[in-house]
Design an enzyme around this catalytic site. Sequence first.
Site, mmCIF file in Angstrom:
data_model
loop_
_atom_site.group_PDB
_atom_site.id
_atom_site.type_symbol
_atom_site.label_atom_id
_atom_site.label_comp_id
_atom_site.label_asym_id
_atom_site.label_seq_id
_atom_site.Cartn_x
_atom_site.Cartn_y
_atom_site.Cartn_z
ATOM 1 C CD GLU A 23 15.423 -40.308 10.666
ATOM 2 O OE1 GLU A 23 14.510 -41.057 10.137
ATOM 3 O OE2 GLU A 23 15.311 -40.106 11.795
ATOM 4 C CB CYS B 62 10.271 -42.469 2.585
ATOM 5 S SG CYS B 62 9.384 -42.004 4.017
ATOM 6 C CB CYS C 23 6.101 -34.795 14.532
ATOM 7 S SG CYS C 23 4.467 -34.942 13.975
ATOM 8 C CB CYS D 68 1.296 -40.623 16.895
ATOM 9 S SG CYS D 68 0.266 -39.860 15.839
ATOM 10 C CB CYS E 271 5.298 -41.740 16.148
ATOM 11 S SG CYS E 271 6.296 -41.001 14.735
ATOM 12 C CB CYS F 240 8.508 -42.593 11.549
ATOM 13 S SG CYS F 240 7.895 -41.981 10.161
HETATM 14 N N1 SAH Z 1 2.408 -37.645 9.774
HETATM 15 C C1 SAH Z 1 1.993 -38.541 8.829
HETATM 16 C C2 SAH Z 1 3.208 -39.212 8.285
HETATM 17 C C3 SAH Z 1 4.466 -39.830 9.114
HETATM 18 S S1 SAH Z 1 4.333 -41.088 9.571
HETATM 19 C C4 SAH Z 1 0.974 -39.619 9.263
HETATM 20 O O1 SAH Z 1 0.785 -39.725 10.727
HETATM 21 O O2 SAH Z 1 0.463 -40.482 8.624
HETATM 22 C C5 SAH Z 1 4.162 -42.536 8.324
HETATM 23 C C6 SAH Z 1 3.423 -43.884 9.071
HETATM 24 O O3 SAH Z 1 4.239 -44.577 9.856
HETATM 25 C C7 SAH Z 1 2.026 -43.398 9.816
HETATM 26 O O4 SAH Z 1 0.902 -44.236 9.516
HETATM 27 C C8 SAH Z 1 2.401 -43.624 11.451
HETATM 28 O O5 SAH Z 1 1.547 -43.612 12.222
HETATM 29 C C9 SAH Z 1 3.450 -44.879 11.058
HETATM 30 N N2 SAH Z 1 4.211 -44.997 12.243
HETATM 31 C C10 SAH Z 1 4.894 -44.089 13.051
HETATM 32 N N3 SAH Z 1 5.894 -44.633 13.930
HETATM 33 C C11 SAH Z 1 5.525 -45.850 13.837
HETATM 34 C C12 SAH Z 1 6.146 -47.136 14.256
HETATM 35 N N4 SAH Z 1 6.870 -46.922 15.520
HETATM 36 N N5 SAH Z 1 5.976 -48.388 13.842
HETATM 37 C C13 SAH Z 1 5.034 -48.597 12.896
HETATM 38 N N6 SAH Z 1 4.450 -47.245 12.287
HETATM 39 C C14 SAH Z 1 4.857 -46.098 12.628
#
Ligand code: SAH
Length: 350
Positions: free
Chosen positions: A92, A105, A112, A116, A119, A336
């Site tokens: 995406e 973006c 991944c 987390c 996510c 994301c």
């Molecule tokens: N892997 C990288 C970049 C991708 S995610 C990282 O972790 O920074 C980009 C941002 O969105 C990160 O800060 C991540 O923690 C956040 N993110 C992921 N899922 C999310 C969600 N459901 N709601 C809000 N932020 C989210």
Amino acid sequence: MSDLPDLLSMTREELRDFALSIGEKPYRGDQIFSFLSRGVDYDGMTSLSLTLREKLKTETEFRLPSVLTKKRSRDGLTEKYLLSLIDGECVECVLMRHDYGTSLCISSQVGCRMGCKFCASTLAGKVRDLYPSELLGQIIAVGNDSGERIDKLVMMGIGEPLDNYANTVKFLRILNDKDGIGLGLRNVSLSTCGIVPGIEKLAEEGLPVTLSVSLHAYRDDVRQKIMPVANKYSLDELLRACRFYFDKTGRRVSFEYTLIAGKNDSREDAIGLCRLLKEKMRVTSHVNIIPLNRVEETGFSPPDPASAERFAAILRTEGQNATVRRSMGADVDAACGQLRRSLQNQVKEL
Ligand code: SAH
């Protein structure tokens, strides 16, 4: 994926060597480089001889992603693209139209493996890394489809850029080449969940990108509950690496803080975050507060709408720069991994 040379993943110098290796003059490499970075396919490379074009077609690969679907938000400001890669995988990217310009973006991996807990991108694990051609290809494909100039780039889509380190760094060098896309690296933000050795290495590459670090908690125990990477690197080590990045590059690091109801959104969390950054960074840094986008499978809830502003206000009172990220494109699954995930779910249901 074939073993044919992937031309869009080559720097201009590599393309010159490639031209020599197939019996052409080096300047042909420059011409090919410039065509590729505009997304011109082999048939369109009209300043090359027909024989050379045919040779490129059969002996090399142009891994430009193609637009599978796109969805425009109701306000027209956000466009979410699902792009198909050469092996049928998809990623995406999100085009956002701000009053100061257009930002894109992009994703750095298919899936991944960082895990987390909140996510969507990581729910089904990592499939593979993206090649430099596929990182560049997202910008080229979306730029050509929308006809808009892309002023800023954020690596905040699916995947962890520092878990795909070599391809990411090569991509940044190609991106910056004046004869190619020519985007200034000061207009690029790279977001990481906090892979310490990657941050330290990136600091020494001479690439002035803005580093954005996903912090999401001011205490190791809280961070460990939501981000497995925190079991590997402590906040102390992480912020030491961020300070090193600032010392080496002169670029201020910014921090992302996803607010999750009842997990990291209390007054104590806000004050703890300020103290931590003040103590470890010793320079003003920026905090970007992101209210959680709900992902059904994770069980976490977004904070109530007023609490993000309340959290930001506490940070500011403590002298900490902070903004709340405007939620763009919620109606087009712009968070994301949500669009790719909803496609996977649709396929499963078929
Ligand atoms: N892997 C990288 C970049 C991708 S995610 C990282 O972790 O920074 C980009 C941002 O969105 C990160 O800060 C991540 O923690 C956040 N993110 C992921 N899922 C999310 C969600 N459901 N709601 C809000 N932020 C989210």
